[in-house]
Enzyme design. Sequence first.
Site, short mmCIF file in Angstrom:
data_model
loop_
_atom_site.label_atom_id
_atom_site.label_comp_id
_atom_site.label_asym_id
_atom_site.label_seq_id
_atom_site.Cartn_x
_atom_site.Cartn_y
_atom_site.Cartn_z
N ARG A 84 1.01 -1.14 0.05
CA ARG A 84 -0.52 0.47 0.00
C ARG A 84 0.97 1.22 0.29
O ARG A 84 2.27 1.00 1.19
CB ARG A 84 -1.20 0.26 1.71
N ASP A 132 -10.62 -1.04 -4.86
CA ASP A 132 -11.41 0.30 -5.20
C ASP A 132 -9.63 1.03 -4.82
O ASP A 132 -9.56 2.39 -5.77
CB ASP A 132 -12.43 0.20 -4.75
N ASP A 150 -12.51 -8.98 -0.28
CA ASP A 150 -13.76 -7.92 0.03
C ASP A 150 -14.63 -8.39 -0.73
O ASP A 150 -15.55 -7.58 -0.09
CB ASP A 150 -13.41 -6.61 0.83
O1 F6P Z 1 -7.33 -7.23 1.08
C1 F6P Z 1 -8.34 -6.30 2.07
C2 F6P Z 1 -8.62 -6.78 3.44
O2 F6P Z 1 -7.53 -8.45 3.88
C3 F6P Z 1 -9.77 -6.53 4.66
O3 F6P Z 1 -10.61 -7.54 4.60
C4 F6P Z 1 -8.36 -5.89 5.36
O4 F6P Z 1 -9.67 -5.44 6.99
C5 F6P Z 1 -7.47 -5.09 5.14
O5 F6P Z 1 -7.59 -5.79 3.94
C6 F6P Z 1 -5.72 -5.60 6.48
O6 F6P Z 1 -5.42 -5.05 5.27
P1 F6P Z 1 -3.70 -5.44 5.65
O7 F6P Z 1 -3.57 -6.71 5.55
O8 F6P Z 1 -2.86 -4.00 5.35
O9 F6P Z 1 -3.82 -5.68 6.63
#
Ligand code: F6P
Length: 320
Positions: free
Chosen positions: A73, A104, A128
């Site tokens: 990210r 998205d 999701d």
């Molecule tokens: O990719 C979506 C997701 O898995 C969501 O369901 C969850 O809330 C989030 O990503 C978790 O993100 P990270 O891996 O950054 O903790």
Amino acid sequence: MIHRIGVLTSGGDAPGMNAAIRAVTRTAIYHGIQAVGIRRGYEGLLAGDLVPLTRSSVGGIILHGGTILRTARCDAFMRAEGVNAAVSILKENDIDALAVIGGDGSFHGAKELADRGVNVVGIPATIDNDVAGTDCTIGFDTACNTALECISKLRDTASSHDRMFIVEVMGRHAGYLALETGLACGAEFVLVPELPVDLDAISEKIHYAKQRGKTHSLIVLAEGVMHASELADKLKGRCDYDPRIVVLGHLQRGGAPTCFDTVLSSRLGAAAAEALIAGRSGLMVGRVHGRIVESPLETAWTKKMHLDEDMRHLVDMLSI
Ligand code: F6P
């Protein structure tokens, strides 16, 4: 005329991303066009972290979970300077088209690139399932099946011990994963961020179910509602159980994609590459009523999505 297609995976990984990378790559090569992988999403793009993709370098990955390109990210990409820098890097590396595999948030970045003249197509991938413009996103089916497998094991021990389990699944803002797995495992309740929580209704139903001789109770909770331990605390003393909690977390993001996800990824990856080759851009591909369709990228977040409340009713009705 396009000469070189770049492909990246961005945001949370989802089973099927590798099959989509393979499909983009092989479709490009089939049409005589080069493919190049961009590692670690937009972050890797800004660092110029590129890897040539060949017919054989995407061999053997179709059924592998995760993403061979890795993902991230990227905060820098939220700012105009970041996006402008990415446009220059794409130009310097002769990448004249880009396939973005992600949710998205990743599509917002793709739209910024499209607005600056980059040929870009989005391929929806997130466990999701919260992207409009497609009935299902890559990874959703696998994540549901993973959760279901875990919950089915929990049911065994729940029944043996007359226990209640609260199973927390992923989904900060969307309850699709919770609803689908909740219906599939015969949960008494599914709690999703889109709908209010009624603690009285939960305790009442669980109480009567136990009186009728039910040997266990299951609640599937989306993480965005509250933490499983918080719900357990709220229910303690209100129902006849001392609830146990299980947080499935990132387990749901791993594993080999299901047949459904592998086929979906292959179809969407090929459609994205073919759209780019034909000179179409600023769009996402999706699967609607079984057919592959194209829609503007912003469909992903502007078109209102509705959680299927009939599904929630079914959960209630079928778990009496
Ligand atoms: O990719 C979506 C997701 O898995 C969501 O369901 C969850 O809330 C989030 O990503 C978790 O993100 P990270 O891996 O950054 O903790």
